[in-house]
Design a protein around this motif. Sequence first.
Motif, PDB file in Angstrom:
ATOM      1  N   SER A  74       0.823  -1.204   0.000  1.00 43.77           N
ATOM      2  CA  SER A  74       0.000   0.000   0.000  1.00 43.77           C
ATOM      3  C   SER A  74       0.864   1.263   0.000  1.00 43.77           C
ATOM      4  CB  SER A  74      -0.921  -0.019   1.220  1.00 43.77           C
ATOM      5  OG  SER A  74      -1.591   1.190   1.370  1.00 43.77           O
ATOM      6  N   VAL A  75       1.864   1.295   0.878  1.00 39.17           N
ATOM      7  CA  VAL A  75       2.737   2.468   0.965  1.00 39.17           C
ATOM      8  C   VAL A  75       3.583   2.596  -0.300  1.00 39.17           C
ATOM      9  CG1 VAL A  75       4.675   3.523   2.224  1.00 39.17           C
ATOM     10  CG2 VAL A  75       2.756   2.517   3.483  1.00 39.17           C
ATOM     11  N   LEU A  76       4.139   1.511  -0.773  1.00 42.23           N
ATOM     12  CA  LEU A  76       4.962   1.561  -1.982  1.00 42.23           C
ATOM     13  C   LEU A  76       4.159   2.088  -3.172  1.00 42.23           C
ATOM     14  CD1 LEU A  76       7.605   1.029  -3.464  1.00 42.23           C
ATOM     15  CD2 LEU A  76       6.870  -1.351  -3.760  1.00 42.23           C
ATOM     16  N   GLU A  77       2.988   1.550  -3.377  1.00 39.16           N
ATOM     17  CA  GLU A  77       2.155   2.015  -4.491  1.00 39.16           C
ATOM     18  C   GLU A  77       1.771   3.477  -4.313  1.00 39.16           C
ATOM     19  OE1 GLU A  77      -1.008  -0.886  -4.569  1.00 39.16           O
ATOM     20  OE2 GLU A  77       0.184  -2.275  -5.782  1.00 39.16           O
ATOM     21  N   GLY A  78       1.507   3.884  -3.069  1.00 40.93           N
ATOM     22  CA  GLY A  78       1.178   5.278  -2.796  1.00 40.93           C
ATOM     23  C   GLY A  78       2.342   6.210  -3.069  1.00 40.93           C
ATOM     24  N   GLU A 126       3.552   9.050   4.281  1.00 42.71           N
ATOM     25  CA  GLU A 126       2.760   8.645   5.444  1.00 42.71           C
ATOM     26  C   GLU A 126       2.161   9.839   6.190  1.00 42.71           C
ATOM     27  OE1 GLU A 126       4.177   4.421   7.138  1.00 42.71           O
ATOM     28  OE2 GLU A 126       5.564   6.056   7.577  1.00 42.71           O
ATOM     29  N   ILE A 127       2.866  10.951   6.232  1.00 46.77           N
ATOM     30  CA  ILE A 127       2.379  12.127   6.959  1.00 46.77           C
ATOM     31  C   ILE A 127       1.334  12.899   6.163  1.00 46.77           C
ATOM     32  CG2 ILE A 127       3.022  14.380   7.927  1.00 46.77           C
ATOM     33  CD1 ILE A 127       5.820  13.140   8.510  1.00 46.77           C
ATOM     34  N   PHE A 128       1.583  13.096   4.866  1.00 46.66           N
ATOM     35  CA  PHE A 128       0.762  14.030   4.095  1.00 46.66           C
ATOM     36  C   PHE A 128      -0.149  13.408   3.038  1.00 46.66           C
ATOM     37  CE2 PHE A 128       4.524  16.453   5.437  1.00 46.66           C
ATOM     38  CZ  PHE A 128       3.904  17.490   6.125  1.00 46.66           C
ATOM     39  N   PHE A 129       0.177  12.235   2.539  1.00 38.71           N
ATOM     40  CA  PHE A 129      -0.546  11.722   1.381  1.00 38.71           C
ATOM     41  C   PHE A 129      -1.322  10.427   1.622  1.00 38.71           C
ATOM     42  CE2 PHE A 129       2.833  14.384  -0.271  1.00 38.71           C
ATOM     43  CZ  PHE A 129       2.183  15.144  -1.225  1.00 38.71           C
ATOM     44  N   ALA A 130      -0.959   9.670   2.611  1.00 42.50           N
ATOM     45  CA  ALA A 130      -1.591   8.370   2.833  1.00 42.50           C
ATOM     46  C   ALA A 130      -3.055   8.535   3.210  1.00 42.50           C
ATOM     47  CB  ALA A 130      -0.859   7.609   3.939  1.00 42.50           C
ATOM     48  N   GLU A 131      -3.845   7.572   2.813  1.00 38.57           N
ATOM     49  CA  GLU A 131      -5.250   7.568   3.202  1.00 38.57           C
ATOM     50  C   GLU A 131      -5.359   7.513   4.729  1.00 38.57           C
ATOM     51  OE1 GLU A 131      -8.887   4.592   2.360  1.00 38.57           O
ATOM     52  OE2 GLU A 131      -7.788   5.277   0.581  1.00 38.57           O
ATOM     53  N   GLU A 132      -4.567   6.640   5.332  1.00 36.37           N
ATOM     54  CA  GLU A 132      -4.488   6.523   6.789  1.00 36.37           C
ATOM     55  C   GLU A 132      -3.194   7.208   7.228  1.00 36.37           C
ATOM     56  OE1 GLU A 132      -3.479   3.107  10.054  1.00 36.37           O
ATOM     57  OE2 GLU A 132      -4.516   2.463   8.248  1.00 36.37           O
ATOM     58  N   LYS A 133      -3.272   8.523   7.453  1.00 37.82           N
ATOM     59  CA  LYS A 133      -2.082   9.303   7.781  1.00 37.82           C
ATOM     60  C   LYS A 133      -1.500   8.880   9.125  1.00 37.82           C
ATOM     61  CE  LYS A 133      -3.437  13.252   4.998  1.00 37.82           C
ATOM     62  NZ  LYS A 133      -4.202  12.411   4.120  1.00 37.82           N
ATOM     63  N   ILE A 134      -0.188   8.952   9.210  1.00 37.06           N
ATOM     64  CA  ILE A 134       0.534   8.612  10.435  1.00 37.06           C
ATOM     65  C   ILE A 134       0.848   9.909  11.169  1.00 37.06           C
ATOM     66  CG2 ILE A 134       2.655   7.539  11.325  1.00 37.06           C
ATOM     67  CD1 ILE A 134       0.708   5.585   9.931  1.00 37.06           C
TER      68      ILE A 134
END
Length: 133
Positions: free
Chosen positions: A49-53, A91-99
Motif C-alpha cells: 500500500s505504501v509503496l504504491e502510494g 505517510e504524513i501528508f498523502f496516505a489515506e491513513e495518515k501517520i
Amino acid sequence: MIRRVAREIVLQSMFQIDVSGCEVEQALTAAMAEHDAKEAEQAAGYAKSVLEGVVAELQAIDLKISEYAIDWTVERMSTTDRNILRVAVYEIFFAEEKIAPGVAINEAVEIAKLYGSDESPRFINGILGKMVR
C-alpha cells in the motif's frame, strides 16, 4: 514492529526502483525476500500500500521535499536518504491513513540509523521537522 518491517521493505523497494528502474512488483518481491518470511508476509499488505502510494504521488512528494530541503535538490540527496524521506512524507501528508508526524519522523530517523550514513538521521529529522512545524 510489523510496520517498521514494512517501511524497510518500501525503502529497499524504492532504492531498487531508483537505481535499476525495475517494476514495482519486482522490487517489492525482491525486498520481501530479504526479510524473515513470516515478518515479510505480515508486513506485505502495508508495504504494498505504501509503496504504491509513494510511486503514485512521487512528483508531489519530491516537490514537498524540495520546498524544505534548503540547498539540496532531491536528485542530489543520497538514494537512501531520498527514499526514507519519501516514505515519511507519504505517510504524513498523502496516505489515506495518515501517520502522526512524530511517529513518522521517529520511524524515519530510526531507519536512517540502520541504512543511512552517520549524517542521515540528523538530515532527515531536520527536513521532516521543518515540514510539520
